[in-house]
Design a protein around this motif. Structure first.
Motif, PDB file in Angstrom:
ATOM      1  N   GLY A   1       2.183   2.216  -3.304  1.00  0.00           N
ATOM      2  CA  GLY A   1       1.210   2.588  -4.327  1.00  0.00           C
ATOM      3  C   GLY A   1       0.395   1.429  -4.864  1.00  0.00           C
ATOM      4  O   GLY A   1      -0.411   1.609  -5.778  1.00  0.00           O
ATOM      5  N   GLY A   2       0.603   0.242  -4.317  1.00  0.00           N
ATOM      6  CA  GLY A   2      -0.164  -0.920  -4.765  1.00  0.00           C
ATOM      7  C   GLY A   2      -1.598  -0.880  -4.261  1.00  0.00           C
ATOM      8  O   GLY A   2      -1.938  -0.121  -3.354  1.00  0.00           O
ATOM      9  N   SER A   3      -2.409  -1.726  -4.832  1.00  0.00           N
ATOM     10  CA  SER A   3      -3.828  -1.749  -4.473  1.00  0.00           C
ATOM     11  C   SER A   3      -4.068  -2.584  -3.221  1.00  0.00           C
ATOM     12  O   SER A   3      -3.240  -3.413  -2.831  1.00  0.00           O
ATOM     13  CB  SER A   3      -4.650  -2.331  -5.629  1.00  0.00           C
ATOM     14  OG  SER A   3      -4.403  -3.730  -5.745  1.00  0.00           O
ATOM     15  N   LEU A   4      -5.217  -2.367  -2.627  1.00  0.00           N
ATOM     16  CA  LEU A   4      -5.628  -3.153  -1.468  1.00  0.00           C
ATOM     17  C   LEU A   4      -5.779  -4.628  -1.854  1.00  0.00           C
ATOM     18  O   LEU A   4      -5.426  -5.513  -1.081  1.00  0.00           O
ATOM     19  CB  LEU A   4      -6.935  -2.601  -0.896  1.00  0.00           C
ATOM     20  CG  LEU A   4      -7.421  -3.196   0.413  1.00  0.00           C
ATOM     21  CD1 LEU A   4      -6.374  -3.041   1.504  1.00  0.00           C
ATOM     22  CD2 LEU A   4      -8.725  -2.546   0.841  1.00  0.00           C
ATOM     23  N   VAL A   5      -6.254  -4.895  -3.051  1.00  0.00           N
ATOM     24  CA  VAL A   5      -6.398  -6.271  -3.535  1.00  0.00           C
ATOM     25  C   VAL A   5      -5.023  -6.943  -3.602  1.00  0.00           C
ATOM     26  O   VAL A   5      -4.859  -8.093  -3.178  1.00  0.00           O
ATOM     27  CB  VAL A   5      -7.107  -6.313  -4.905  1.00  0.00           C
ATOM     28  CG1 VAL A   5      -7.070  -7.710  -5.512  1.00  0.00           C
ATOM     29  CG2 VAL A   5      -8.545  -5.830  -4.775  1.00  0.00           C
ATOM     30  N   ALA A   6      -4.028  -6.239  -4.117  1.00  0.00           N
ATOM     31  CA  ALA A   6      -2.668  -6.790  -4.191  1.00  0.00           C
ATOM     32  C   ALA A   6      -2.128  -7.068  -2.790  1.00  0.00           C
ATOM     33  O   ALA A   6      -1.480  -8.094  -2.560  1.00  0.00           O
ATOM     34  CB  ALA A   6      -1.741  -5.830  -4.929  1.00  0.00           C
TER      35      ALA A   6
ATOM     36  N   VAL B   1       0.835  -1.203   0.000  1.00  0.00           N
ATOM     37  CA  VAL B   1       0.000   0.000   0.000  1.00  0.00           C
ATOM     38  C   VAL B   1       0.872   1.257   0.000  1.00  0.00           C
ATOM     39  O   VAL B   1       0.599   2.216  -0.731  1.00  0.00           O
ATOM     40  CB  VAL B   1      -0.991  -0.016   1.184  1.00  0.00           C
ATOM     41  CG1 VAL B   1      -1.703   1.317   1.342  1.00  0.00           C
ATOM     42  CG2 VAL B   1      -2.008  -1.147   1.009  1.00  0.00           C
TER      43      VAL B   1
END
Length: 160
Positions: free
Chosen positions: A71-76, A68
């Motif tokens: 910059g990654g997504s919550l899904v990742a 997070v």
């Protein structure tokens, strides 16, 4: 004369203090750093303690926060946590009897499975002692981790 149950309880207590207390110290140091990192990264202070109580998986928590923060997504972040903790399925099968007989014990016990209490329980054949070690070690580690994360949030919030 002491009963075998009394001696078993005393033996479990001795193992918990001798083997788990130093491990709790290590969990504490890592938990403090996790709490401090989350608030230093601008994540609201309630997130780390809530995540620690609900997820209780240090390596997955660090990975999720790192994803997070990067910059990654919550899904990742969630997928990374699931992959990292896939080993817990095998651990659960190996120590399932130590969690208890009732469904609610198994559900709550699954939440307390760690590398440490799995290793402790696998070395013991007596069912009663396995159960005491599992719950004692898991409970101590859970309390130490969560208290340390909260302390890290407060410390990081204060320093940040």
């Amino acid at each position: 004369m002491r009963s075998s149950c009394d001696s078993s309880v005393a033996a479990v207590r001795a193992v918990l203090w001798r083997q788990i207390a130093p491990i709790c110290l290590a969990y504490g140091l890592v938990g403090i750093s996790f709490g401090a990192i989350t608030v230093s990264a601008g994540i609201p202070g309630w997130v780390a303690p809530a995540m620690s109580a609900a997820v209780f998986a240090g390596s997955a928590q660090f990975a999720a926060v790192g994803i997070v923060m990067g910059g990654g997504s919550l899904v990742a972040a969630i997928l990374a946590g699931l992959v990292i903790n896939a080993r817990m399925l095998a651990y659960g099968i190996a120590v399932g009897d130590a969690t208890g007989r009732h469904r609610w014990q198994r559900v709550f016990g699954a939440h307390l499975i760690t590398d440490v209490n799995t290793a402790l329980v696998l070395g013991v054949s007596d069912p009663s002692r396995r159960r005491r070690l599992f719950w004692g070690a898991g409970g101590l580690i859970f309390v130490c981790w969560n208290a340390a994360v909260l302390a890290g949030v407060m410390l990081g919030d204060h320093l940040g």
